[in-house]
Scaffold this motif. Structure first.
Motif, PDB file in Angstrom:
ATOM      1  N   SER A  12      30.681  71.892  81.272  1.00 47.44           N
ATOM      2  CA  SER A  12      31.656  72.833  81.830  1.00 47.44           C
ATOM      3  C   SER A  12      31.998  72.478  83.279  1.00 47.44           C
ATOM      4  O   SER A  12      33.153  72.596  83.691  1.00 47.44           O
ATOM      5  N   LEU A  13      31.019  72.026  84.057  1.00 48.92           N
ATOM      6  CA  LEU A  13      31.297  71.615  85.428  1.00 48.92           C
ATOM      7  C   LEU A  13      32.153  70.346  85.435  1.00 48.92           C
ATOM      8  O   LEU A  13      33.077  70.223  86.242  1.00 48.92           O
ATOM      9  N   ALA A  14      31.885  69.428  84.538  1.00 50.77           N
ATOM     10  CA  ALA A  14      32.688  68.213  84.439  1.00 50.77           C
ATOM     11  C   ALA A  14      34.142  68.561  84.138  1.00 50.77           C
ATOM     12  O   ALA A  14      35.071  67.998  84.724  1.00 50.77           O
ATOM     13  N   GLU A  15      34.335  69.525  83.232  1.00 45.65           N
ATOM     14  CA  GLU A  15      35.694  69.969  82.889  1.00 45.65           C
ATOM     15  C   GLU A  15      36.402  70.550  84.106  1.00 45.65           C
ATOM     16  O   GLU A  15      37.582  70.286  84.352  1.00 45.65           O
ATOM     17  N   GLU A  16      35.690  71.347  84.888  1.00 46.98           N
ATOM     18  CA  GLU A  16      36.287  71.946  86.083  1.00 46.98           C
ATOM     19  C   GLU A  16      36.629  70.888  87.121  1.00 46.98           C
ATOM     20  O   GLU A  16      37.680  70.954  87.760  1.00 46.98           O
ATOM     21  N   LEU A  17      35.772  69.905  87.289  1.00 50.53           N
ATOM     22  CA  LEU A  17      36.048  68.824  88.236  1.00 50.53           C
ATOM     23  C   LEU A  17      37.310  68.058  87.829  1.00 50.53           C
ATOM     24  O   LEU A  17      38.144  67.729  88.668  1.00 50.53           O
ATOM     25  N   VAL A  18      37.442  67.789  86.543  1.00 50.65           N
ATOM     26  CA  VAL A  18      38.625  67.089  86.054  1.00 50.65           C
ATOM     27  C   VAL A  18      39.879  67.925  86.278  1.00 50.65           C
ATOM     28  O   VAL A  18      40.920  67.408  86.663  1.00 50.65           O
ATOM     29  N   SER A  19      39.786  69.235  86.080  1.00 55.62           N
ATOM     30  CA  SER A  19      40.963  70.080  86.289  1.00 55.62           C
ATOM     31  C   SER A  19      41.398  70.064  87.747  1.00 55.62           C
ATOM     32  O   SER A  19      42.579  70.139  88.040  1.00 55.62           O
TER      33      SER A  19
END
Length: 94
Positions: A12-19
């Motif tokens: 979930s943190l990886a997804e937020e970083l990508v966003s």
């Protein structure tokens, strides 16, 4: 990962970083649109229909529908009313 001294990032943190990479916080959402998407956004905000926009911009209806879908996705919106509301709030249309 952590025990071996490496860093661990949850999915979930990886997804937020990508966003954040996709949408830098220093830009307004409409600034992330292509020129044609922005032009289309303004016409939707003025209440034009897909077919009217297609005719005005000399594009096919499927192309305008694709631009609309990209606008909604990039700006996190669900419908044309949200597009119009955003454009008015941000003084993009009169």
């Amino acid at each position: 990962q952590i025990l071996s001294g490496k860093k661990y990032i949850t999915p979930s943190l990886a997804e937020e970083l990508v966003s954040h990479l996709d949408n830098p916080t220093d830009k307004a959402p409409h600034e992330l649109l292509s020129d044609r998407e922005y032009e289309t956004l303004l016409l939707f905000a003025k209440g034009k229909t897909v077919s009217a926009i297609a005719k005005e911009l000399s594009l096919g209806i499927p192309t305008v529908s694709t631009y609309r879908a990209r606008i909604l996705e990039k700006m996190g919106m669900k419908n044309n009313a949200e597009i119009a509301n955003y454009a008015i709030r941000n003084n993009l249309v009169g």
